[in-house]
Scaffold this motif. Structure first.
Motif, PDB file in Angstrom:
ATOM      1  N   TYR A   1      -9.266  75.825 -17.618  1.00 40.42           N
ATOM      2  CA  TYR A   1      -8.632  76.030 -16.322  1.00 40.42           C
ATOM      3  C   TYR A   1      -8.446  77.528 -16.075  1.00 40.42           C
ATOM      4  N   ARG A   2      -9.248  78.079 -15.179  1.00 44.12           N
ATOM      5  CA  ARG A   2      -9.186  79.480 -14.757  1.00 44.12           C
ATOM      6  C   ARG A   2      -9.572  80.473 -15.855  1.00 44.12           C
TER       7      ARG A   2
ATOM      8  N   LYS B   1     -13.195  61.855  -7.074  1.00 44.39           N
ATOM      9  CA  LYS B   1     -12.859  63.127  -7.699  1.00 44.39           C
ATOM     10  C   LYS B   1     -11.371  63.222  -8.066  1.00 44.39           C
TER      11      LYS B   1
ATOM     12  N   VAL C   1      -5.867  70.801  -5.800  1.00 50.07           N
ATOM     13  CA  VAL C   1      -7.234  70.781  -6.309  1.00 50.07           C
ATOM     14  C   VAL C   1      -7.282  71.674  -7.549  1.00 50.07           C
TER      15      VAL C   1
ATOM     16  N   PRO D   1      -9.545  73.449 -10.326  1.00 50.37           N
ATOM     17  CA  PRO D   1     -10.907  73.819 -10.745  1.00 50.37           C
ATOM     18  C   PRO D   1     -10.979  73.926 -12.273  1.00 50.37           C
TER      19      PRO D   1
ATOM     20  N   THR E   1     -18.586  74.324 -12.521  1.00 47.67           N
ATOM     21  CA  THR E   1     -17.178  74.279 -12.134  1.00 47.67           C
ATOM     22  C   THR E   1     -16.904  72.939 -11.459  1.00 47.67           C
ATOM     23  N   TRP E   2     -15.987  72.198 -12.023  1.00 50.19           N
ATOM     24  CA  TRP E   2     -15.653  70.867 -11.534  1.00 50.19           C
ATOM     25  C   TRP E   2     -14.294  70.934 -10.838  1.00 50.19           C
ATOM     26  N   GLU E   3     -14.193  70.312  -9.702  1.00 51.95           N
ATOM     27  CA  GLU E   3     -12.938  70.302  -8.962  1.00 51.95           C
ATOM     28  C   GLU E   3     -12.368  68.883  -8.926  1.00 51.95           C
TER      29      GLU E   3
END
Length: 384
Positions: free
Chosen positions: A93-94, A131, A150, A152, A161-163
């Motif tokens: 995450y990030r 999603k 959301v 990412p 990159t999956w959201e």
């Protein structure tokens, strides 16, 4: 009453020495409690695992997946009531330091985990959104996630990159339930992988099995593995607790080192306490000889020394025990939730009290013998 008063006065005669000794004991008992709590936290996942669930994985290694076709064959084994799919996602995450567990799971996954509580509407919203994802309460509190956000996630095992849209919050049934994870739809992962890497599609990391009777878990596990014996992907089925302990076993040396350090701390403070009591005994040689002359026997003198040592250890140990829960809470916050469950157990507090008592008794043995063996003439000659 007289004896207790005399012991208290002896303990407070050198206030600075006593205060420093109490401070050292407090820190030692506190450190022991924190280290023991770290070990407990390491085993928290395994301790919370259910004996009514089995985990089936590739017999070679967890790295290798199992075919999706295995699901129906597992479901056909007597005693198996439910089969759910789970894939470790391993995203970030990030930035890399923001690491937490992410699992791609089948829609019936939560049916096997009654310890996870999700409002009916949120679960319904999650099932309707391809999603959508569910975020554990501990994770939501740490990062401030809320329904509708959301998230990412940068994939490592599955590039890109999956959201994911937060559709619900996973609460724990009680405070021992670990809720520091994110779960999303296995079908969404599989469909995406089929488009980008067809050979990796229709693969399952582990199957989670519900069983009708937990007492039959061992037999059911053997039966499941026998179905796939001599196949291209043989299986290893074990209880969820054994599965979790397999991960803990990878850190056995670290855990052993933590245990050793916790007891080394106690041994060190025992030596400090013994030195303080020995100094006190030497300074009171004349007093002990005088008490002998007045008719007090060796047991009384030994009791004075033991009483003073135990009193000091009781104060230091008590302060250390009282300080452990709030310090543990601060430690958990400072580490950013590395340990989802970091609570000081009653067993840890009992061990802390036992360590303080042992230190008090052990530190007083030699000084008590020294006091009990004082000869009147030699003791009085030590004046000046």
């Amino acid at each position: 009453m007289f004896l207790l008063k005399l012991i208290t006065r002896n303990a407070l005669r050198h206030k600075l020495r006593t205060m420093l000794t109490v401070l050292g004991l407090t820190i030692a008992v506190l450190a022991y409690g924190l280290l023991h709590t770290v070990v407990d936290a390491w085993y928290a996942g395994a301790a919370a695992a259910s004996n009514a669930r089995l985990v089936t994985r590739n017999a070679i290694s967890l790295v290798f997946p199992l075919p999706l076709s295995y699901e129906n064959r597992i479901r056909g084994v007597d005693g198996v009531t439910l089969v759910a799919r789970s894939n470790w996602f391993g995203g970030v995450y990030r930035e890399p330091r923001n690491f937490f567990a992410q699992f791609a799971v089948s829609d019936n996954y939560l049916d096997l985990y009654p310890e996870f509580v999700v409002p009916a509407q949120q679960r319904s919203d999650y099932l309707r959104d391809r999603k959508g994802c569910l975020v554990g309460r501990q994770l939501a509190d740490q990062y401030g996630f809320k329904v509708g956000d959301v998230i990412p996630i940068k994939g490592t095992i599955y590039p890109g990159t999956w959201e994911f849209v937060v559709r619900g919050i996973l609460d724990g049934r009680d405070e021992t339930t670990i809720t520091r994870q994110l779960v999303f739809h296995w079908e969404y992962l599989n469909e995406t992988v089929r488009k980008t890497s067809p050979r990796q599609a229709d693969q399952v990391g582990v199957y989670v099995l519900g069983v009708a009777n937990p007492d039959d878990a061992a037999e059911i596990a053997r039966n499941v593995d026998s179905v796939f014996r001599n196949s291209l992907a043989e299986t290893l089925t074990e209880t969820e607790q054994a599965f979790q302990l397999g991960f803990v076993a990878m850190s056995n040396q670290i855990i052993a080192a933590i245990r050793v350090v916790s007891y080394v701390v106690i041994v060190i403070i025992m030596a400090v306490m013994a030195n303080a009591m020995a100094m006190s005994a030497r300074e009171r040689t004349v007093e002990y000889a005088t008490l002998r002359a007045l008719g007090f026997g060796p047991p009384f003198l030994a009791l004075l020394v033991f009483g003073e040592s135990i009193l000091i250890c009781a104060i230091g140990g008590g302060l250390g025990i009282l300080a452990t829960p709030p310090v543990a809470s601060l430690f958990r916050q400072a580490t950013g939730g590395v340990f989802p469950v970091f609570k000081v157990s009653g067993e840890t507090m009992v061990l802390q009290a036992a360590c303080a008592l042992v230190v008090g008794l052990a530190a007083a043995v030699m000084p008590a013998l020294q006091a009990a063996r004082v000869r009147i003439a030699e003791g009085l000659r030590a004046i000046g």
